[in-house]
Design a protein around this motif. Structure first.
Motif, PDB file in Angstrom:
ATOM      1  N   ARG A 109       5.790  -5.396   0.198  1.00  0.00           N
ATOM      2  CA  ARG A 109       6.775  -4.290   0.966  1.00  0.00           C
ATOM      3  C   ARG A 109       7.166  -3.227  -0.334  1.00  0.00           C
ATOM      4  O   ARG A 109       7.226  -2.121   0.038  1.00  0.00           O
ATOM      5  CB  ARG A 109       7.790  -4.817   1.676  1.00  0.00           C
ATOM      6  CG  ARG A 109       7.498  -5.325   2.747  1.00  0.00           C
ATOM      7  CD  ARG A 109       8.709  -5.808   3.711  1.00  0.00           C
ATOM      8  NE  ARG A 109       9.421  -6.916   3.098  1.00  0.00           N
ATOM      9  CZ  ARG A 109       9.366  -8.087   3.237  1.00  0.00           C
ATOM     10  NH1 ARG A 109       8.414  -8.465   4.180  1.00  0.00           N
ATOM     11  NH2 ARG A 109      10.169  -8.959   2.902  1.00  0.00           N
ATOM     12  N   GLN A 110       7.500  -3.897  -1.306  1.00  0.00           N
ATOM     13  CA  GLN A 110       7.955  -3.195  -2.543  1.00  0.00           C
ATOM     14  C   GLN A 110       7.059  -2.467  -3.110  1.00  0.00           C
ATOM     15  O   GLN A 110       7.181  -1.037  -3.541  1.00  0.00           O
ATOM     16  CB  GLN A 110       8.466  -3.872  -3.567  1.00  0.00           C
ATOM     17  CG  GLN A 110       9.388  -3.372  -4.876  1.00  0.00           C
ATOM     18  CD  GLN A 110      10.352  -2.403  -4.518  1.00  0.00           C
ATOM     19  OE1 GLN A 110      10.841  -2.618  -3.259  1.00  0.00           O
ATOM     20  NE2 GLN A 110      10.362  -1.163  -5.106  1.00  0.00           N
ATOM     21  N   ALA A 111       5.800  -2.873  -2.979  1.00  0.00           N
ATOM     22  CA  ALA A 111       4.520  -1.917  -3.638  1.00  0.00           C
ATOM     23  C   ALA A 111       4.442  -0.863  -2.978  1.00  0.00           C
ATOM     24  O   ALA A 111       4.091   0.260  -3.315  1.00  0.00           O
ATOM     25  CB  ALA A 111       3.174  -2.920  -3.754  1.00  0.00           C
ATOM     26  N   THR A 112       4.420  -1.075  -1.714  1.00  0.00           N
ATOM     27  CA  THR A 112       4.115   0.438  -0.595  1.00  0.00           C
ATOM     28  C   THR A 112       5.069   1.257  -1.080  1.00  0.00           C
ATOM     29  O   THR A 112       4.980   2.547  -0.656  1.00  0.00           O
ATOM     30  CB  THR A 112       3.891  -0.129   0.609  1.00  0.00           C
ATOM     31  OG1 THR A 112       5.197  -0.758   1.136  1.00  0.00           O
ATOM     32  CG2 THR A 112       3.006  -1.074   1.078  1.00  0.00           C
ATOM     33  N   VAL A 122       6.840  -9.096  -8.281  1.00  0.00           N
ATOM     34  CA  VAL A 122       6.690 -10.722  -8.181  1.00  0.00           C
ATOM     35  C   VAL A 122       8.213 -11.033  -8.311  1.00  0.00           C
ATOM     36  O   VAL A 122       8.725 -11.953  -7.471  1.00  0.00           O
ATOM     37  CB  VAL A 122       5.851 -11.301  -8.676  1.00  0.00           C
ATOM     38  CG1 VAL A 122       5.940 -12.889  -8.557  1.00  0.00           C
ATOM     39  CG2 VAL A 122       4.478 -11.200  -8.542  1.00  0.00           C
ATOM     40  N   GLY A 123       8.978 -10.275  -9.631  1.00  0.00           N
ATOM     41  CA  GLY A 123      10.362 -11.132  -9.926  1.00  0.00           C
ATOM     42  C   GLY A 123      11.282 -10.349  -9.139  1.00  0.00           C
ATOM     43  O   GLY A 123      12.336 -10.660  -9.334  1.00  0.00           O
ATOM     44  N   GLY A 124      10.864  -9.273  -8.226  1.00  0.00           N
ATOM     45  CA  GLY A 124      11.829  -8.543  -7.528  1.00  0.00           C
ATOM     46  C   GLY A 124      12.786  -7.657  -8.391  1.00  0.00           C
ATOM     47  O   GLY A 124      13.946  -7.643  -7.957  1.00  0.00           O
ATOM     48  N   VAL A 125      12.157  -7.311  -9.561  1.00  0.00           N
ATOM     49  CA  VAL A 125      13.092  -6.504 -10.607  1.00  0.00           C
ATOM     50  C   VAL A 125      12.941  -5.198 -10.196  1.00  0.00           C
ATOM     51  O   VAL A 125      11.891  -4.415 -10.167  1.00  0.00           O
ATOM     52  CB  VAL A 125      12.478  -6.720 -11.897  1.00  0.00           C
ATOM     53  CG1 VAL A 125      13.531  -6.263 -12.801  1.00  0.00           C
ATOM     54  CG2 VAL A 125      12.510  -8.193 -12.071  1.00  0.00           C
ATOM     55  N   SER A 161      -2.919 -10.640  -3.744  1.00  0.00           N
ATOM     56  CA  SER A 161      -2.406 -11.671  -3.694  1.00  0.00           C
ATOM     57  C   SER A 161      -0.936 -11.982  -3.844  1.00  0.00           C
ATOM     58  O   SER A 161      -0.062 -12.812  -3.928  1.00  0.00           O
ATOM     59  CB  SER A 161      -2.861 -12.633  -4.851  1.00  0.00           C
ATOM     60  OG  SER A 161      -2.279 -11.817  -6.173  1.00  0.00           O
ATOM     61  N   LEU A 162      -0.088 -10.721  -3.611  1.00  0.00           N
ATOM     62  CA  LEU A 162       1.304 -10.606  -3.609  1.00  0.00           C
ATOM     63  C   LEU A 162       2.007 -11.178  -2.572  1.00  0.00           C
ATOM     64  O   LEU A 162       1.346 -11.089  -1.300  1.00  0.00           O
ATOM     65  CB  LEU A 162       2.030  -8.970  -3.878  1.00  0.00           C
ATOM     66  CG  LEU A 162       1.430  -8.423  -5.238  1.00  0.00           C
ATOM     67  CD1 LEU A 162       1.691  -6.739  -4.994  1.00  0.00           C
ATOM     68  CD2 LEU A 162       2.146  -9.043  -6.204  1.00  0.00           C
ATOM     69  N   ASP A 163       3.265 -11.855  -2.717  1.00  0.00           N
ATOM     70  CA  ASP A 163       3.799 -12.279  -1.358  1.00  0.00           C
ATOM     71  C   ASP A 163       4.378 -11.129  -0.614  1.00  0.00           C
ATOM     72  O   ASP A 163       4.129  -9.740  -1.045  1.00  0.00           O
ATOM     73  CB  ASP A 163       4.773 -13.338  -1.702  1.00  0.00           C
ATOM     74  CG  ASP A 163       6.072 -12.587  -2.605  1.00  0.00           C
ATOM     75  OD1 ASP A 163       6.556 -11.408  -2.210  1.00  0.00           O
ATOM     76  OD2 ASP A 163       6.775 -13.232  -3.338  1.00  0.00           O
ATOM     77  N   ALA A 164       4.860 -11.565   0.566  1.00  0.00           N
ATOM     78  CA  ALA A 164       5.066 -10.455   1.575  1.00  0.00           C
ATOM     79  C   ALA A 164       6.216  -9.446   0.983  1.00  0.00           C
ATOM     80  O   ALA A 164       6.209  -8.038   1.298  1.00  0.00           O
ATOM     81  CB  ALA A 164       5.687 -11.010   2.846  1.00  0.00           C
TER      82      ALA A 164
END
Length: 260
Positions: free
Chosen positions: A103-106, A216-219, A96-99
């Motif tokens: 990308r950061q998760a990968t 999600v917060g891009g932190v 459910s994460l946004d794009a």
């Protein structure tokens, strides 16, 4: 930022995708160690079901996991982020994460495994059963087996940023950050605030939520001190104290009032 995660005992089925391609997995420096575990595990499970059940520590009800291991080379493979299920991964909810968060998760999430050593969430693997606590008859204890290969590979993977260590003890035994990498590593435990005790379910769930919050917060905290501030800004109650010695990992306690 590199986030070190444990796998889950529960796993989704492999499905009908293309079979495993070991050469396609990230961290190619682990390839030889992976091949050794895969070879012995498949051979054990294909040749002696009862011994395999004993070695893997499986109950009678999980006997079917042995046949699954025996077919690892031909079973369908899916992204590791889809294979691993359970409390932490339910809370993380990668799908459910946004794009941007995906990308950061990968890039930043690394899942430790008794069979694969460590994989990124987009690495395609089949479903399997082999915990880090297993002691194979030939290779011996898997944590010890992985330690040498990990010592060569993981410092480079860690790069120059924060290492957020959310692994359980068994998986932490496969690689312990040392030197300057240790100095920018933060390990986290989750405590039930009223009792100051770790409770497995919400420990895992909260760790999943922490990773999700950061993605999600891009932190992207630069180091442990920045992580503490970031988590507090995200609403977590964090207790932490900077290590008195250099090149020492930080230990963070996240306090949770309710068990859910």
């Amino acid at each position: 930022m590199l986030v070190l995660l444990p796998p889950s005992e529960g796993k989704a089925s492999s499905g009908r995708g293309a079979p495993l391609k070991p050469e396609s997995l990230s961290l190619p420096g682990l390839a030889e160690a992976r091949a050794a575990v895969l070879d012995e595990l498949v051979e054990l499970c294909a040749s002696d079901e009862e011994k395999a059940r004993e070695v893997l520590g499986l109950s009678e009800g999980l006997r079917g996991e042995i046949a699954k291991n025996a077919e690892l080379r031909t079973a369908g493979a899916r992204p590791a982020g889809e294979i691993y299920t359970g409390v932490l991964y339910d809370a993380l909810d990668l799908a459910s994460l946004d794009a941007a968060a995906k990308r950061q998760a990968t890039r930043s999430l690394l899942v430790f495994s008794g069979l694969w050593g460590a994989v990124h969430v987009n690495d395609r693997i089949p479903s399997y059963r082999c915990s880090m606590g297993v002691k194979l008859p030939g290779l011996g204890a898997l944590a010890a087996h992985w330690r040498t290969a990990m010592a060569d590979v993981l410092p480079e993977v860690a790069g120059g940023g924060l290492v957020l260590d959310l692994r359980s003890a068994a998986y932490a035994g496969a690689w312990k950050p040392k030197g300057e990498v240790a100095g920018r590593t933060a390990s986290v435990r989750v405590l039930h605030a009223p009792t100051r005790k770790v409770v497995s379910h919400f420990n895992k769930a909260t760790k999943g939520r922490i990773v999700r919050s950061l993605l999600v917060g891009g932190v992207r905290p630069a180091g442990p001190a920045e992580l503490v501030e970031a988590l507090r800004d995200l609403g977590y109650v964090v207790e932490a104290e900077a290590p008195k010695k250099g090149n020492t990992a930080w230990s963070l306690d996240v306090l949770v009032e309710e068990i859910h």
